[in-house]
Design an enzyme around this catalytic site. Structure first.
Site, PDB file in Angstrom:
ATOM      1  N   LYS A   1       0.140  24.719  -4.276  1.00 20.15           N
ATOM      2  CA  LYS A   1      -1.027  25.599  -4.310  1.00 20.15           C
ATOM      3  C   LYS A   1      -1.975  25.164  -3.211  1.00 20.15           C
ATOM      4  O   LYS A   1      -1.975  24.011  -2.792  1.00 20.15           O
ATOM      5  CB  LYS A   1      -1.689  25.563  -5.683  1.00 20.15           C
ATOM      6  CG  LYS A   1      -1.955  24.179  -6.228  1.00 20.15           C
ATOM      7  CD  LYS A   1      -2.172  24.231  -7.723  1.00 20.15           C
ATOM      8  CE  LYS A   1      -2.107  22.831  -8.324  1.00 20.15           C
ATOM      9  NZ  LYS A   1      -1.973  22.843  -9.770  1.00 20.15           N
TER      10      LYS A   1
ATOM     11  N   ASP B   1      -6.181  21.588  -3.641  1.00 21.35           N
ATOM     12  CA  ASP B   1      -5.192  22.627  -3.954  1.00 21.35           C
ATOM     13  C   ASP B   1      -5.728  23.699  -4.905  1.00 21.35           C
ATOM     14  O   ASP B   1      -5.091  24.725  -5.097  1.00 21.35           O
ATOM     15  CB  ASP B   1      -3.895  22.020  -4.498  1.00 21.35           C
ATOM     16  CG  ASP B   1      -4.079  21.182  -5.747  1.00 21.35           C
ATOM     17  OD1 ASP B   1      -5.217  21.102  -6.250  1.00 21.35           O
ATOM     18  OD2 ASP B   1      -3.086  20.594  -6.211  1.00 21.35           O
ATOM     19  N   ARG B   2      -6.917  23.483  -5.483  1.00 22.83           N
ATOM     20  CA  ARG B   2      -7.499  24.494  -6.367  1.00 22.83           C
ATOM     21  C   ARG B   2      -8.869  24.912  -5.835  1.00 22.83           C
ATOM     22  O   ARG B   2      -9.495  24.178  -5.086  1.00 22.83           O
ATOM     23  CB  ARG B   2      -7.602  23.959  -7.803  1.00 22.83           C
ATOM     24  CG  ARG B   2      -6.236  23.682  -8.413  1.00 22.83           C
ATOM     25  CD  ARG B   2      -6.315  23.276  -9.877  1.00 22.83           C
ATOM     26  NE  ARG B   2      -7.070  22.048 -10.063  1.00 22.83           N
ATOM     27  CZ  ARG B   2      -8.188  21.946 -10.781  1.00 22.83           C
ATOM     28  NH1 ARG B   2      -8.714  23.031 -11.359  1.00 22.83           N
ATOM     29  NH2 ARG B   2      -8.804  20.799 -10.918  1.00 22.83           N
TER      30      ARG B   2
ATOM     31  N   SER C   1      -6.418  13.366  -9.310  1.00 19.43           N
ATOM     32  CA  SER C   1      -6.411  14.613 -10.072  1.00 19.43           C
ATOM     33  C   SER C   1      -5.088  14.945 -10.757  1.00 19.43           C
ATOM     34  O   SER C   1      -5.007  15.924 -11.456  1.00 19.43           O
ATOM     35  CB  SER C   1      -6.775  15.784  -9.141  1.00 19.43           C
ATOM     36  OG  SER C   1      -5.736  16.028  -8.236  1.00 19.43           O
ATOM     37  N   HIS C   2      -4.049  14.165 -10.548  1.00 18.50           N
ATOM     38  CA  HIS C   2      -2.750  14.578 -11.083  1.00 18.50           C
ATOM     39  C   HIS C   2      -2.319  13.655 -12.222  1.00 18.50           C
ATOM     40  O   HIS C   2      -1.936  12.522 -11.992  1.00 18.50           O
ATOM     41  CB  HIS C   2      -1.691  14.566  -9.977  1.00 18.50           C
ATOM     42  CG  HIS C   2      -0.379  15.156 -10.420  1.00 18.50           C
ATOM     43  ND1 HIS C   2      -0.163  16.510 -10.459  1.00 18.50           N
ATOM     44  CD2 HIS C   2       0.745  14.587 -10.875  1.00 18.50           C
ATOM     45  CE1 HIS C   2       1.064  16.743 -10.900  1.00 18.50           C
ATOM     46  NE2 HIS C   2       1.631  15.593 -11.166  1.00 18.50           N
TER      47      HIS C   2
ATOM     48  N   ASP D   1      -8.406  17.211  -4.459  1.00 22.19           N
ATOM     49  CA  ASP D   1      -7.317  17.106  -3.474  1.00 22.19           C
ATOM     50  C   ASP D   1      -7.040  18.410  -2.744  1.00 22.19           C
ATOM     51  O   ASP D   1      -6.080  18.505  -1.977  1.00 22.19           O
ATOM     52  CB  ASP D   1      -6.043  16.564  -4.119  1.00 22.19           C
ATOM     53  CG  ASP D   1      -5.474  17.478  -5.184  1.00 22.19           C
ATOM     54  OD1 ASP D   1      -6.231  18.297  -5.725  1.00 22.19           O
ATOM     55  OD2 ASP D   1      -4.272  17.361  -5.499  1.00 22.19           O
TER      56      ASP D   1
ATOM     57  N   ASP E   1     -11.357  21.508  -5.441  1.00 23.84           N
ATOM     58  CA  ASP E   1     -11.195  20.318  -6.266  1.00 23.84           C
ATOM     59  C   ASP E   1     -10.971  19.092  -5.378  1.00 23.84           C
ATOM     60  O   ASP E   1     -11.039  19.162  -4.156  1.00 23.84           O
ATOM     61  CB  ASP E   1     -10.052  20.497  -7.269  1.00 23.84           C
ATOM     62  CG  ASP E   1      -8.680  20.482  -6.620  1.00 23.84           C
ATOM     63  OD1 ASP E   1      -8.577  20.807  -5.426  1.00 23.84           O
ATOM     64  OD2 ASP E   1      -7.696  20.151  -7.302  1.00 23.84           O
TER      65      ASP E   1
END
Length: 480
Positions: free
Chosen positions: A307, A210-211, A35-36, A208, A206
């Site tokens: 986050k 963090d959202r 995701s990053h 990983d 999401d």
């Protein structure tokens, strides 16, 4: 490096990585994530480095890594090293380097992180909300990302939510063929379940962890900017903040100014940063910032330097337990007190970098010309007068670092905003993000469709940017 800590089966959420780095005082952490800023041949794989405070590497660190990477002439590998990622505990190896032995520890992916959560929240209050005859029925979708084990252990095993409250909790390499993005475009399974009215609270995460996204009964959607502002206004529901106090808030520049109105009422400062979580770390390390967030469904506090989606969901459950209201009632009460910020983001993805460069260059020339201030745009019954424009730059109040060219802003006299931002490229393509925000104080105007309210602003944005004409697109790739 003489010691590695790895999550069981190779799985850790990004918040848990930050938690463990801080807990064991590690030198840093490497996150291999889908995701990053994904790289790889198909744009499916990214590598992220977190520094010793548990937060994303600041630009100065990333730049240094890049410079060093250009001088590497060789590297050593150990192809015969076999590590059982499923077996908890310590494994030791002789790699004939200065560390004797080289040590690998496989840890429970939830354990250390759960212990931290216990120090932040009143678990008894949340458990009372989720159990018993008057329990709140919840639906939580891990979207086949890493959050499955956390959802099951924390929400079901620890806090008593029924096992069938949690769906898509088996982490899968292909996310079950779905796109693990917690928004109305992709979290359709959760949205349909919530529309049935059976559940009073819904959340999705999401890939990983963090959202997050919050939904109320009947699919009532809480925008990420509203969620951040409502959390800020209700921090007294959380034992952690009653003990630590609230020192300040942070939000990324494109995030709506709903948080600012809460901060003003609480008499605490707001720090407006560029997009990117790394900019919040300095503020939190220096004791300036207690809560921060961004418009892309990311929210967190100074308990970590990332986050944290599950933390945000537990904050919401704490607020529901304390206020004894529904999600929708809490949101509407907030609008009645502070006004409603209508907000949306349009993504024009997969663009030619050269095209995006010229669009942004020409827009900056137009917006920063002195004659643009005071211009009026009439769209239907609306007339918007330009009060201020700039190309956003950020001066870090802690170390004085200056970050320039972080987006073009138009602020109108009625506090409406338009923002154009060139986002990080993925591979050989680029993305232009367009943000629109309009403020409505009158409660009689709080039930409108965001797209209808914002359409005049969007028309202005499309007119001055000529983005459709210059890209050949009829519309954005993604609307959130």
């Amino acid at each position: 490096i003489g010691r590695l800590i790895i999550g069981q089966n190779g799985i850790l959420s990004t918040p848990a990585v930050s938690c463990i780095i801080r807990k064991i005082k590690a030198a840093g952490g490497i996150i291999l994530t889908a995701s990053h800023c994904p790289g790889g041949p198909g744009g499916e794989f990214g590598v992220k480095f977190n520094v010793a405070n548990g937060g994303p590497a600041p630009d100065v660190v990333s730049d240094k890594i890049y410079q060093i990477s250009k001088t590497i002439e060789e590297y050593a590998i150990c192809p015969d090293l076999r590590i059982d990622l499923s077996r908890l505990g310590r494994q030791e190896f002789d790699l004939e380097n200065k560390f004797k032995p080289f040590r690998v520890e496989i840890v429970d992916p939830v354990d250390i992180y759960l212990n931290l959560l216990r120090t932040i929240f009143d678990f008894n209050a949340i458990k009372s909300l989720l159990t018993g005859p008057g329990q709140l029925k919840i639906r939580v979708d891990a979207m086949h990302g890493v959050m499955g084990p956390y959802v099951r252990k924390v929400l079901c095993d620890e806090l008593g939510a029924p096992a069938n409250s949690a769906i898509n909790c088996v982490p899968l390499e292909d996310f079950g063929g779905q796109h693990p993005d917690p928004n109305l475009t992709y979290a359709t399974t959760l949205l349909e379940a919530m529309k049935g009215g059976e559940y009073g609270f819904g959340a999705a995460f999401d890939a990983d962890g963090d959202r997050y996204m919050i939904l109320g009964q009947n699919g009532f959607f809480v925008s990420p900017s509203d969620s951040l502002a409502i959390i800020a206004a209700n921090l007294s529901c959380i034992p952690y903040f009653r003990q630590m106090g609230v020192r300040g808030f942070g939000r990324s520049m494109p995030t709506s100014t709903a948080l600012d109105r809460v901060a003003k009422s609480m008499k605490v400062p707001v720090y407006e940063t560029p997009a990117g979580w790394r900019f919040f770390s300095n503020l939190m390390d220096s004791g300036r910032c207690s809560l921060c967030g961004e418009e892309s469904f990311g929210t967190g506090s100074d308990h970590l330097r990332e986050k944290d989606g599950l933390w945000a969901v537990l904050v919401w459950l704490s607020i529901l337990a304390a206020r004894k209201q529904s999600v929708e009632e809490i949101v509407r009460d907030h609008w009645a007190k502070f006004g409603r910020h209508y907000y949306c983001r349009f993504d024009y993805e997969g663009l030619e970098p050269k095209t995006t460069y010229y669009i942004m260059r020409d827009l900056e020339a137009l917006l920063t010309d002195k004659s643009f201030i005071g211009q009026q745009f009439a769209v239907g019954n609306h007339v918007y007068s330009v009060a201020k424009t700039d190309c956003f730059e950020y001066v870090d109040p802690v170390d004085g670092t200056v970050t320039k060219k972080q987006g073009l802003r138009i602020i109108f006299s009625d506090a409406s905003r338009l923002i154009f931002r060139l986002s990080s490229s993925s591979g050989m393509r680029a993305t232009i993000r367009l943000y629109a925000e309009s403020y409505e104080r009158d409660p009689s105007g709080h039930d409108q469709e965001p797209q209808a309210v914002l359409s005049p602003l969007i028309a202005i944005a499309l007119k001055i940017s000529q983005i459709h004409e210059r890209t050949g697109r009829r519309g954005p790739t993604v609307i959130t």
